[in-house]
Design a protein around this motif. Structure first.
Motif, PDB file in Angstrom:
ATOM      1  N   ILE A 158       0.834  -1.206   0.000  1.00 21.19           N
ATOM      2  CA  ILE A 158       0.000   0.000   0.000  1.00 21.19           C
ATOM      3  C   ILE A 158       0.867   1.254   0.000  1.00 21.19           C
ATOM      4  CG2 ILE A 158      -1.631   1.354   1.388  1.00 21.19           C
ATOM      5  CD1 ILE A 158      -2.884  -1.292   2.290  1.00 21.19           C
ATOM      6  N   ILE A 159       1.955   1.236   0.804  1.00 21.29           N
ATOM      7  CA  ILE A 159       2.856   2.391   0.855  1.00 21.29           C
ATOM      8  C   ILE A 159       3.500   2.615  -0.510  1.00 21.29           C
ATOM      9  CG2 ILE A 159       5.047   3.227   1.799  1.00 21.29           C
ATOM     10  CD1 ILE A 159       4.258   2.019   4.455  1.00 21.29           C
ATOM     11  N   ARG A 160       3.876   1.536  -1.190  1.00 19.99           N
ATOM     12  CA  ARG A 160       4.473   1.646  -2.528  1.00 19.99           C
ATOM     13  C   ARG A 160       3.484   2.285  -3.506  1.00 19.99           C
ATOM     14  NH1 ARG A 160       8.182  -1.656  -5.236  1.00 19.99           N
ATOM     15  NH2 ARG A 160       8.564  -0.810  -7.314  1.00 19.99           N
ATOM     16  N   LEU A 161       2.213   1.894  -3.411  1.00 19.71           N
ATOM     17  CA  LEU A 161       1.191   2.477  -4.279  1.00 19.71           C
ATOM     18  C   LEU A 161       1.013   3.966  -3.987  1.00 19.71           C
ATOM     19  CD1 LEU A 161      -1.632  -0.248  -4.367  1.00 19.71           C
ATOM     20  CD2 LEU A 161      -0.025   0.338  -6.184  1.00 19.71           C
ATOM     21  N   PHE A 162       1.026   4.340  -2.714  1.00 18.12           N
ATOM     22  CA  PHE A 162       0.890   5.752  -2.353  1.00 18.12           C
ATOM     23  C   PHE A 162       2.088   6.559  -2.851  1.00 18.12           C
ATOM     24  CE2 PHE A 162      -2.596   4.802   0.564  1.00 18.12           C
ATOM     25  CZ  PHE A 162      -3.345   5.958   0.474  1.00 18.12           C
ATOM     26  N   HIS A 163       3.265   5.952  -2.813  1.00 20.05           N
ATOM     27  CA  HIS A 163       4.455   6.632  -3.323  1.00 20.05           C
ATOM     28  C   HIS A 163       4.301   6.924  -4.819  1.00 20.05           C
ATOM     29  CE1 HIS A 163       8.638   7.781  -3.710  1.00 20.05           C
ATOM     30  NE2 HIS A 163       8.820   6.862  -4.640  1.00 20.05           N
ATOM     31  N   MET A 164       3.806   5.935  -5.569  1.00 17.75           N
ATOM     32  CA  MET A 164       3.587   6.105  -7.003  1.00 17.75           C
ATOM     33  C   MET A 164       2.508   7.161  -7.257  1.00 17.75           C
ATOM     34  SD  MET A 164       3.748   2.059  -8.060  1.00 17.75           S
ATOM     35  CE  MET A 164       3.271   2.327  -9.762  1.00 17.75           C
ATOM     36  N   LYS A 165       1.455   7.162  -6.421  1.00 14.70           N
ATOM     37  CA  LYS A 165       0.382   8.160  -6.548  1.00 14.70           C
ATOM     38  C   LYS A 165       0.942   9.568  -6.368  1.00 14.70           C
ATOM     39  CE  LYS A 165      -4.115   9.407  -4.533  1.00 14.70           C
ATOM     40  NZ  LYS A 165      -3.885  10.862  -4.441  1.00 14.70           N
ATOM     41  N   CYS A 166       1.813   9.715  -5.350  1.00  9.63           N
ATOM     42  CA  CYS A 166       2.396  11.011  -5.043  1.00  9.63           C
ATOM     43  C   CYS A 166       3.296  11.491  -6.176  1.00  9.63           C
ATOM     44  CB  CYS A 166       3.176  10.919  -3.733  1.00  9.63           C
ATOM     45  SG  CYS A 166       4.050  12.428  -3.281  1.00  9.63           S
ATOM     46  N   LEU A 167       4.153  10.598  -6.672  1.00 10.89           N
ATOM     47  CA  LEU A 167       5.105  10.981  -7.715  1.00 10.89           C
ATOM     48  C   LEU A 167       4.426  11.319  -9.037  1.00 10.89           C
ATOM     49  CD1 LEU A 167       8.086   8.473  -7.268  1.00 10.89           C
ATOM     50  CD2 LEU A 167       7.947  10.848  -6.549  1.00 10.89           C
ATOM     51  N   ASN A 168       3.323  10.637  -9.335  1.00  9.50           N
ATOM     52  CA  ASN A 168       2.701  10.779 -10.650  1.00  9.50           C
ATOM     53  C   ASN A 168       1.423  11.607 -10.642  1.00  9.50           C
ATOM     54  OD1 ASN A 168       4.443   8.898 -12.402  1.00  9.50           O
ATOM     55  ND2 ASN A 168       3.930   7.594 -10.656  1.00  9.50           N
TER      56      ASN A 168
END
Length: 207
Positions: A158-168
């Motif tokens: 979930i944290i990895r997905l949030f990181h991708m959401k933030c970056l993109n």
């Protein structure tokens, strides 16, 4: 690529710590090109508040970095990157967890020794409501996102997905659509949240 994190255990007034904070800042913002703010991992912000680079730098010097943040998943370090040169290990993390439980609930975390002791075992037969919630939360974050997944825990995914959401710059709606697709794609028994708000709640509860 191995990342030196030994500075995280050093005194905040040491040259090693100051150098480490600078290298961390370089690492984090180089993995987020074009981003002016990122989650701040200082003890007070605890990756819950977004800060500019100079503010984050000051926070890390003034407040210190959260020492249990040994995988920089919110700042571009992926699951397969192994942290090196840090004194934080599984035993240390377990000790920190026991400390946190003692502070929060006034009770130790069960271990092999306590399981063998009838007196200690009796204390865990009727834990209070807060302790029950905490243990349920621990079990949840250690879950696999689907049966047989060894690369991620439910929380780290979930944290990895949030990181991708933030970056993109994904919208909440697009994040929910991705979760729906993943839930359809993953094998039966997957444990992913159903939408953005459920994922955000689980991440917040474990911060």
């Amino acid at each position: 690529m191995a990342i030196d994190k030994s500075w995280m255990q050093k005194s905040r007034v040491s040259s090693e710590y100051h150098k480490g904070v600078l290298e961390f800042s370089d690492f984090a913002f180089s993995n987020a090109p074009g981003k002016e703010v990122l989650p701040c991992p200082c003890i007070r912000c605890n990756n819950c508040l977004m800060q500019k680079r100079e503010i984050m730098y000051d926070h890390l010097l003034d407040n210190g970095i959260a020492r249990n943040y040994v995988r920089w998943l919110m700042h571009g370090e992926y699951e397969f990157c192994e942290p090196t040169n840090t004194s934080t290990n599984e035993s240390d993390m377990h000790d920190e967890m026991q400390e946190m439980l003692n502070d929060a609930f006034g009770m130790p975390m069960p271990n092999e020794e306590s399981e063998r002791s009838p007196h200690v075992h009796e204390e865990f037969e009727k834990p209070n409501e807060d302790a029950n919630k905490f243990y349920n939360l621990l079990r949840e974050v250690e879950q696999e996102p689907y049966l047989g997944c060894k690369k991620f825990t439910k929380l780290s995914f979930i944290i990895r997905l949030f990181h991708m959401k933030c970056l993109n710059g994904w919208s909440n709606k697009s994040f929910t659509m991705l979760l729906e697709l993943l839930k359809e794609t993953f094998p039966e028994g997957e444990t992913l949240p159903s939408n953005y708000y459920e994922a955000k709640k689980k991440k917040k509860n474990t911060s």
